[in-house]
Design an enzyme around this catalytic site. Structure first.
Site, mmCIF file in Angstrom:
data_model
loop_
_atom_site.group_PDB
_atom_site.id
_atom_site.type_symbol
_atom_site.label_atom_id
_atom_site.label_comp_id
_atom_site.label_asym_id
_atom_site.label_seq_id
_atom_site.Cartn_x
_atom_site.Cartn_y
_atom_site.Cartn_z
ATOM 1 C CB SER A 1 -0.892 -0.053 1.305
ATOM 2 O OG SER A 1 -1.975 1.218 1.075
ATOM 3 C CG HIS A 2 0.165 3.654 3.068
ATOM 4 N ND1 HIS A 2 -0.744 2.683 3.509
ATOM 5 C CD2 HIS A 2 0.788 3.704 4.569
ATOM 6 C CE1 HIS A 2 -0.904 2.232 4.709
ATOM 7 N NE2 HIS A 2 0.008 2.711 5.226
ATOM 8 C CG ASP B 1 -2.261 4.268 -1.461
ATOM 9 O OD1 ASP B 1 -2.895 4.018 -2.424
ATOM 10 O OD2 ASP B 1 -2.354 3.255 -0.461
ATOM 11 C CG ASP C 1 -2.521 -0.031 -2.688
ATOM 12 O OD1 ASP C 1 -2.335 0.954 -2.248
ATOM 13 O OD2 ASP C 1 -3.272 -0.954 -2.320
ATOM 14 C CG ASP D 1 -5.801 1.376 -1.305
ATOM 15 O OD1 ASP D 1 -4.849 2.032 -1.089
ATOM 16 O OD2 ASP D 1 -6.091 0.076 -0.521
ATOM 17 N NE ARG D 2 -3.587 4.393 3.332
ATOM 18 C CZ ARG D 2 -3.048 4.653 4.421
ATOM 19 N NH1 ARG D 2 -2.390 5.591 4.835
ATOM 20 N NH2 ARG D 2 -3.307 3.644 5.461
ATOM 21 C CE LYS E 1 -7.434 2.340 1.997
ATOM 22 N NZ LYS E 1 -7.448 1.525 3.470
#
Ligand code: G1P
Ligand code: ZN
Length: 539
Positions: free
Chosen positions: A112-113, A276, A278, A280-281, A375
């Protein structure tokens, strides 16, 4: 040729808030990924009728892990693997593909982030047929399987070429290489009024989208520049890199500094956003203005009628417990259902599947809806652009008018990072014991009404989850404490502060929450126990 390889278990293959996340140095050890993926297959059972999705955010080790997973899947008798071209797919796009083609689930390789590269982090998210990450009951079965693993199966074969679209076989397993972008773009075109967005871009309205050298670059180029018509150069840092070009791809005020500085400069665009690693943010900015994810969720919910896909009506809305109560007031005003869940997107999935909610979000820059089960960063950006297109208002006007109507939850999160795990665990345990004695205590004009752990009873599957400790004040303010579940080493103590003001809406957030911050540190004895007098990250 299928080879059976003897192996010994790793004792740390436990998934956290969102999948398995570890230092690249750990994941790249011999057999690490092999063990973990074999454990998942062991829990999945018969694979002969299953089709899974495989892709990732392109970070360091993405390519190598994909080849390993393909060969293990083929050796374990998986019917078919749908692979994103070149191994690139964002987390939300993966959810779109799993749902659209009715796959049995899939793997998104991402931390992710978290930063990437040999010294960064690597991770794996495992989703089921809903397109959302599996529940904690499944992750604990996998952990158990990993702890008793003695062997894994792998096909001995040369690496496969996933740079071209098309279908072929690896052993008996079918592989289909798909475009990781197309289906996602089609979904966005189905939700939002692209003609209205085109008009906005043509009117001279400007935007900057920072893809942070991560997976959303190609999606953003296609959507914002090519389809909507924002001028070339509106999307920056758009080439995905294995180490994100050294960036920490977390869209917040600290790590998306380049974008924040630009949006607070004289050259600022009318609108700014970042995603982010991937995808999703999201972070939303106006000219010299920052929208907290808490307010963003509330504003999106309040404006659902402006978006074609939602205009006919929405179900309820949900937020994680640590997220501010801004959206609760909107839910009340609209007379829709309202839910508070533990931290982690997987808790929203049952609520979406059972049509209890349409929108959901977390303070940690996550916003989304039931169009998928993750998300969705670009979705949130398109939602904001659509509100602007429909109202002709600036980001700041939209937010301020929202506060005038609903009051303002001043909100800031303090993170204390790299704390010794034993120290952090003890701090939380001692604090929990102390909670009942706190009710009625006053600190200046702030009086504690109640203090208790947050306990979630899932209305769909009846599962019970405890996550975080909450102190409620008489005036609607709150302090929430949690330990992070996405770190790759040590512990991070998160302290979430919310101060509610119905009228006094134009103050500085840090000033407004500082009294709560002092109380939070004192009650939990953070400086005494961790040696830290200040948070490492303030967002
Ligand atoms: C963090 C966020 C949480 C989010 C998760 C995955 O988890 O706080 O809201 O769902 O990342 O993006 P944490 O490290 O707090 O467990
Ligand atoms: Zn992410």
């Amino acid at each position: 040729m299928i080879k059976t390889v003897a192996t010994t278990p790793f004792n740390d293959q436990k998934m956290g808030t969102a999948g398995l996340r570890r230092k690249s140095k750990i994941v790249t050890q011999p057999n690490y990924i092999e063990n973990f993926v074999q454990s998942i297959f062991n829990v999945m059972g018969d694979l002969s009728d299953k089709t899974l999705l495989l892709g990732g955010d392109g970070r360091f080790y993405n390519d190598i892990a994909i080849q390993k997973i393909l060969k293990i899947a083929a050796a374990n008798g998986l019917k078919k693997m749908v692979v994103a071209q070149n191994g690139f797919i964002s987390t939300p796009a993966g959810s779109v593909v799993i749902r659209k083609y009715k796959l049995s689930g899939g793997f998104t390789l991402s931390a992710s982030h978290n930063p990437g590269g040999p010294d960064g982090d690597f991770g794996l998210k495992y989703s089921n047929e809903s397109g959302g990450q599996v529940s904690t009951s499944v992750t604990s079965q996998i952990e158990k399987a990993a702890l008793s693993l003695t062997e894994y199966k792998i096909l001995e074969a040369p690496d496969v070429d996933i740079s071209h679209l098309g279908s072929f076989k690896l052993g008996d397993m079918e592989i289909e290489v798909i475009d990781g972008i197309k289906d996602y773009v089609a979904m966005m075109q189905n939700i939002f009024d692209f003609a209205a967005l085109k008009k906005l871009a043509a009117s001279g309205f400007t935007m900057r989208f920072d893809a942070m050298n991560a997976v959303t670059g190609p999606y953003a180029k296609e959507i914002f520049e090519k389809l909507i018509g924002f001028k070339e150069g509106s999307v920056v840092n758009f080439v995905p890199k294995p180490d994100f070009g050294g960036l920490h791809p977390d869209p917040n005020l600290v790590y998306a500094k380049e974008l924040v500085d630009f949006m607070f400069s004289a050259q600022a665009a009318d609108f700014g956003a970042a995603n982010d690693g991937d995808g999703d943010r999201n972070m939303i900015l106006g000219k010299g203005f920052f929208v907290t994810p808490n307010d963003s969720l509330a504003i999106i919910t309040d404006n659902f009628k402006l978006i074609p896909y939602y205009a006919k009506g929405i179900y309820g809305v949900a937020k994680s417990a640590a997220t501010s109560t801004a959206v609760e007031r909107v839910a009340k005003a609209h007379g829709i259902g309202y839910y508070e869940v533990p931290t982690g997107w997987k808790y929203f999935v049952n609520l979406m599947d059972s049509q209890r909610i349409t929108f959901c979000g977390e303070e940690s820059f996550g916003t989304g809806s039931s169009h998928i089960r993750e998300k969705d960063g670009i979705w949130a950006v398109l939602f904001w652009l659509s509100i602007i297109a429909a109202t002709g208002k600036t980001v700041e006007q939209i937010a301020v008018e929202h506060w005038q109507k609903y009051g303002r939850s001043y909100y800031i999160r303090f993170d204390f990072e790299g704390v010794d795990t034993a120290v952090a665990d003890r701090l939380m345990a001692d604090l929990e014991n102390k909670l009942p004695s706190l009710a009625g205590r006053s600190f200046g004009d702030l009086t504690i009404r109640e203090a208790k752990p947050f306990v979630y009873h899932d209305p769909v599957d009846g599962s019970v989850t405890k996550n975080g400790l909450v102190i409620y004040f008489a005036d609607g303010s709150r302090i929430t404490y949690r330990l992070s579940g996405t770190g790759s080493s040590g512990a991070t103590i998160r302290v979430y502060l919310e101060r509610l003001q119905m009228k006094d809406i134009l103050q500085n957030p840090l000033d407004m929450v500082t009294p709560l911050g002092r109380i939070a540190l004192e009650i939990a004895e953070i400086p005494e126990r961790t040696g830290k007098h200040q948070a490492d990250v303030v967002t």
